[in-house]
Motif scaffolding. Structure first.
Motif, PDB file in Angstrom:
ATOM      1  N   ASP A  37     -61.981  24.034 -19.948  1.00 56.53           N
ATOM      2  CA  ASP A  37     -62.460  24.504 -19.845  1.00 56.53           C
ATOM      3  C   ASP A  37     -64.370  23.984 -19.541  1.00 56.53           C
ATOM      4  OD1 ASP A  37     -61.632  27.127 -19.321  1.00 56.53           O
ATOM      5  OD2 ASP A  37     -62.195  26.992 -21.461  1.00 56.53           O
ATOM      6  N   TRP A  38     -65.127  23.744 -18.401  1.00 55.69           N
ATOM      7  CA  TRP A  38     -66.321  23.020 -18.196  1.00 55.69           C
ATOM      8  C   TRP A  38     -67.302  23.504 -18.619  1.00 55.69           C
ATOM      9  CZ3 TRP A  38     -66.614  20.005 -13.550  1.00 55.69           C
ATOM     10  CH2 TRP A  38     -65.013  19.130 -13.681  1.00 55.69           C
ATOM     11  N   PRO A  39     -68.456  23.732 -19.373  1.00 54.11           N
ATOM     12  CA  PRO A  39     -69.859  24.376 -19.955  1.00 54.11           C
ATOM     13  C   PRO A  39     -70.640  24.485 -17.844  1.00 54.11           C
ATOM     14  CG  PRO A  39     -70.583  21.883 -20.288  1.00 54.11           C
ATOM     15  CD  PRO A  39     -69.248  22.474 -20.127  1.00 54.11           C
ATOM     16  N   ALA A  40     -70.947  25.708 -18.254  1.00 54.41           N
ATOM     17  CA  ALA A  40     -72.065  26.296 -17.070  1.00 54.41           C
ATOM     18  C   ALA A  40     -72.405  25.193 -16.656  1.00 54.41           C
ATOM     19  CB  ALA A  40     -72.471  27.534 -17.617  1.00 54.41           C
ATOM     20  N   LEU A  41     -72.606  24.705 -14.797  1.00 54.67           N
ATOM     21  CA  LEU A  41     -73.851  23.345 -14.820  1.00 54.67           C
ATOM     22  C   LEU A  41     -74.228  24.088 -13.622  1.00 54.67           C
ATOM     23  CD1 LEU A  41     -70.833  20.579 -14.368  1.00 54.67           C
ATOM     24  CD2 LEU A  41     -72.445  21.197 -16.019  1.00 54.67           C
ATOM     25  N   GLY A  42     -74.579  25.686 -13.174  1.00 54.27           N
ATOM     26  CA  GLY A  42     -75.357  26.320 -11.880  1.00 54.27           C
ATOM     27  C   GLY A  42     -73.757  26.648 -10.309  1.00 54.27           C
ATOM     28  N   ALA A  43     -75.042  25.982  -9.506  1.00 55.21           N
ATOM     29  CA  ALA A  43     -74.098  26.186  -8.732  1.00 55.21           C
ATOM     30  C   ALA A  43     -74.792  25.018  -7.359  1.00 55.21           C
ATOM     31  CB  ALA A  43     -74.276  27.740  -7.695  1.00 55.21           C
ATOM     32  N   PRO A  44     -74.462  23.922  -7.617  1.00 54.27           N
ATOM     33  CA  PRO A  44     -74.742  22.589  -6.811  1.00 54.27           C
ATOM     34  C   PRO A  44     -73.872  23.226  -5.599  1.00 54.27           C
ATOM     35  CG  PRO A  44     -72.417  22.665  -7.923  1.00 54.27           C
ATOM     36  CD  PRO A  44     -72.888  23.680  -8.065  1.00 54.27           C
ATOM     37  N   ASP A  45     -75.466  22.063  -4.452  1.00 53.90           N
ATOM     38  CA  ASP A  45     -75.192  22.123  -3.140  1.00 53.90           C
ATOM     39  C   ASP A  45     -73.966  20.816  -3.336  1.00 53.90           C
ATOM     40  OD1 ASP A  45     -76.910  23.923  -1.821  1.00 53.90           O
ATOM     41  OD2 ASP A  45     -78.440  22.533  -3.170  1.00 53.90           O
ATOM     42  N   LEU A  46     -74.521  20.011  -3.901  1.00 58.21           N
ATOM     43  CA  LEU A  46     -73.797  18.298  -4.012  1.00 58.21           C
ATOM     44  C   LEU A  46     -73.087  17.891  -5.457  1.00 58.21           C
ATOM     45  CD1 LEU A  46     -72.484  15.545  -2.821  1.00 58.21           C
ATOM     46  CD2 LEU A  46     -75.353  15.206  -3.262  1.00 58.21           C
ATOM     47  N   VAL A  47     -71.836  17.914  -5.419  1.00 62.65           N
ATOM     48  CA  VAL A  47     -71.629  17.189  -6.965  1.00 62.65           C
ATOM     49  C   VAL A  47     -71.384  15.799  -6.587  1.00 62.65           C
ATOM     50  CG1 VAL A  47     -69.728  16.927  -8.646  1.00 62.65           C
ATOM     51  CG2 VAL A  47     -70.331  19.028  -7.717  1.00 62.65           C
ATOM     52  N   TRP A  48     -71.683  14.990  -7.615  1.00 68.34           N
ATOM     53  CA  TRP A  48     -71.386  13.141  -7.444  1.00 68.34           C
ATOM     54  C   TRP A  48     -70.608  12.580  -8.177  1.00 68.34           C
ATOM     55  CZ3 TRP A  48     -73.583   9.103  -4.136  1.00 68.34           C
ATOM     56  CH2 TRP A  48     -73.518   8.182  -4.869  1.00 68.34           C
ATOM     57  N   ALA A  49     -69.512  12.152  -8.217  1.00 63.79           N
ATOM     58  CA  ALA A  49     -68.791  11.569  -9.373  1.00 63.79           C
ATOM     59  C   ALA A  49     -69.133  10.157  -9.281  1.00 63.79           C
ATOM     60  CB  ALA A  49     -67.928  11.983  -9.255  1.00 63.79           C
ATOM     61  N   SER A  50     -69.586   9.513  -9.648  1.00 65.78           N
ATOM     62  CA  SER A  50     -69.001   7.465  -9.595  1.00 65.78           C
ATOM     63  C   SER A  50     -68.660   6.552 -10.348  1.00 65.78           C
ATOM     64  CB  SER A  50     -70.947   6.747  -9.139  1.00 65.78           C
ATOM     65  OG  SER A  50     -70.542   5.671  -9.045  1.00 65.78           O
ATOM     66  N   ALA A  51     -67.834   6.174 -10.024  1.00 70.66           N
ATOM     67  CA  ALA A  51     -66.915   5.593 -10.915  1.00 70.66           C
ATOM     68  C   ALA A  51     -66.791   6.251 -12.490  1.00 70.66           C
ATOM     69  CB  ALA A  51     -67.685   4.714 -11.596  1.00 70.66           C
ATOM     70  N   SER A  52     -66.176   7.469 -12.454  1.00 67.40           N
ATOM     71  CA  SER A  52     -66.068   8.695 -14.192  1.00 67.40           C
ATOM     72  C   SER A  52     -64.320   9.290 -13.493  1.00 67.40           C
ATOM     73  CB  SER A  52     -66.844   9.480 -13.351  1.00 67.40           C
ATOM     74  OG  SER A  52     -67.420  10.133 -12.661  1.00 67.40           O
ATOM     75  N   MET A  53     -64.754   9.296 -11.923  1.00 70.27           N
ATOM     76  CA  MET A  53     -63.115   9.848 -12.487  1.00 70.27           C
ATOM     77  C   MET A  53     -61.449   9.503 -12.747  1.00 70.27           C
ATOM     78  SD  MET A  53     -63.568  13.297 -10.853  1.00 70.27           S
ATOM     79  CE  MET A  53     -62.032  13.979 -10.457  1.00 70.27           C
ATOM     80  N   HIS A  54     -62.062   7.858 -12.694  1.00 71.50           N
ATOM     81  CA  HIS A  54     -60.530   7.289 -12.655  1.00 71.50           C
ATOM     82  C   HIS A  54     -60.702   7.286 -13.868  1.00 71.50           C
ATOM     83  CE1 HIS A  54     -63.736   4.081 -13.209  1.00 71.50           C
ATOM     84  NE2 HIS A  54     -62.861   3.528 -13.661  1.00 71.50           N
ATOM     85  N   HIS A  55     -60.913   7.734 -15.284  1.00 73.89           N
ATOM     86  CA  HIS A  55     -61.138   7.578 -16.258  1.00 73.89           C
ATOM     87  C   HIS A  55     -60.610   8.739 -16.640  1.00 73.89           C
ATOM     88  CE1 HIS A  55     -63.895   3.923 -17.574  1.00 73.89           C
ATOM     89  NE2 HIS A  55     -64.740   4.545 -16.495  1.00 73.89           N
ATOM     90  N   MET A  56     -60.619   9.993 -16.347  1.00 70.40           N
ATOM     91  CA  MET A  56     -59.579  11.375 -16.346  1.00 70.40           C
ATOM     92  C   MET A  56     -58.273  11.674 -16.656  1.00 70.40           C
ATOM     93  SD  MET A  56     -62.458  13.998 -14.492  1.00 70.40           S
ATOM     94  CE  MET A  56     -64.844  13.499 -14.491  1.00 70.40           C
ATOM     95  N   ALA A  57     -58.139  11.771 -18.077  1.00 72.15           N
ATOM     96  CA  ALA A  57     -56.302  11.838 -18.052  1.00 72.15           C
ATOM     97  C   ALA A  57     -56.112  12.647 -17.286  1.00 72.15           C
ATOM     98  CB  ALA A  57     -56.800  11.923 -18.842  1.00 72.15           C
ATOM     99  N   ARG A  58     -56.579  13.612 -16.699  1.00 71.53           N
ATOM    100  CA  ARG A  58     -55.875  14.830 -15.764  1.00 71.53           C
ATOM    101  C   ARG A  58     -56.563  15.172 -14.734  1.00 71.53           C
ATOM    102  NH1 ARG A  58     -53.898  20.160 -18.774  1.00 71.53           N
ATOM    103  NH2 ARG A  58     -52.858  20.366 -16.753  1.00 71.53           N
ATOM    104  N   PRO A  59     -57.350  14.134 -13.836  1.00 70.72           N
ATOM    105  CA  PRO A  59     -58.129  14.416 -12.668  1.00 70.72           C
ATOM    106  C   PRO A  59     -57.989  15.710 -11.262  1.00 70.72           C
ATOM    107  CG  PRO A  59     -56.792  12.303 -12.190  1.00 70.72           C
ATOM    108  CD  PRO A  59     -56.409  12.465 -13.347  1.00 70.72           C
ATOM    109  N   GLU A  60     -56.367  15.349 -11.519  1.00 63.04           N
ATOM    110  CA  GLU A  60     -56.283  16.445 -10.625  1.00 63.04           C
ATOM    111  C   GLU A  60     -56.479  17.813 -10.912  1.00 63.04           C
ATOM    112  OE1 GLU A  60     -54.144  15.166 -11.755  1.00 63.04           O
ATOM    113  OE2 GLU A  60     -53.140  13.317 -11.040  1.00 63.04           O
TER     114      GLU A  60
END
Length: 291
Positions: free
Chosen positions: A117-140
């Motif tokens: 569960d993630w905290p509330a992050l609003g309603a973004p028009d753009l999500v940016w993930a730079s050099a972060s996704m590969h660190h996640m244990a469950r990126p899917e």
């Protein structure tokens, strides 16, 4: 360059722990990454297939704000929610925002992006993930969460590096030619075990999460560093972190040669070299939620 990071211990009054010192070194590298690669980051942002300038942006794994401030500069009417698991990095990001008079345009959120569960992050028009996704244990799972977060038509940008940057010519140092490539090869073997998603093709993963992948682009980085003190510090910090991960893996002769490069008081210090360049690649995938 941006990341997600493990939580760190409180620093006692008697002095910093090795863990906090390493985190401080990493923060400095992220700041140098932002300075050295600013033009390439701006190029990637400018390439994004956006129908209109976003007003609300989420920066996942923001680190010390490399992407956050590049996005704020490119989209002067936008606000950014900067998310990271490191309280220290977020503190540093907030200090930068205050110094730039941008504190009203940035909200920081400390969160573990591997959590269900993630905290509330609003309603973004753009999500940016730079050099972060590969660190996640469950990126899917994280990709599916981003898909649910975005409104139809909103964009998700995933940016990944092709490993650590290279700095030295192939025949350096003179007493151990090819040292840097051997260091990277050893590091890559370790990362293959502990960070299996580094170097992944994110296009199929994004499609499996329900996104329509609208573009993929690789930007080559080749920056001449002769006489540039910032590039020297960037090379020094990057190779120091590389050294931490390969201790005991390389032959003693290679480790000794690397230590001579990292000795800022020694005659072979990397800071004294006039042949440094910054060489790497960044690949960006632009994916849209269509429904």
């Amino acid at each position: 360059m941006t990341h997600t990071h493990p939580r760190h211990a409180h620093v006692p009054a008697s002095g910093p722990t090795p863990e906090s010192a390493a985190l401080g070194d990493q923060a400095e590298i992220l700041d140098l990454d932002a300075e050295v690669l600013a033009e390439h980051i701006a190029e990637i942002i400018g390439w994004l297939p956006l129908a209109s300038a976003p007003r609300e942006i989420v920066d996942l794994g923001c680190g010390t704000g490399t992407g956050t401030f590049a996005l704020l500069d490119h989209f002067p009417g936008a606000r950014v929610v900067a998310v990271d698991s490191s309280a220290e990095h977020l503190h540093r990001l907030r200090a930068k925002a205050r110094a730039q008079g941008a504190e009203g345009r940035v909200r920081t959120v400390e969160a573990d992006l591997d959590a269900a569960d993630w905290p509330a992050l609003g309603a973004p028009d753009l999500v940016w993930a730079s050099a972060s996704m590969h660190h996640m244990a469950r990126p899917e799972r994280a990709l599916r969460t981003v898909h649910e977060l975005l409104a139809p038509g909103a964009l998700f940008a995933v940016v990944e590096l092709a490993g650590f940057p290279r700095f030295l010519p192939a025949d350096a140092p003179e007493d151990r030619p090819g040292l840097e490539e051997r260091c990277h090869a050893a590091s890559d073997r370790l990362h293959a075990e502990h960070v299996p998603h580094r170097g992944a093709d994110w296009g199929p993963l994004l499609a499996a999460a329900g996104f329509a992948v609208e573009g993929e682009r690789t930007v080559a980085v080749d920056i001449e560093g002769a006489g540039d003190a910032t590039v020297g510090r960037y090379a020094l910090g990057s190779l120091r972190r590389l050294r931490l991960g390969i201790d005991g893996v390389l032959p003693p002769e290679d480790l000794a040669a690397l230590d001579r490069l990292l000795d800022t008081e020694g005659p072979q210090s990397i800071l004294l070299r006039a042949d440094l360049t910054v060489r790497t690649e960044r690949t960006v995938w632009a994916a849209r939620r269509t429904g």
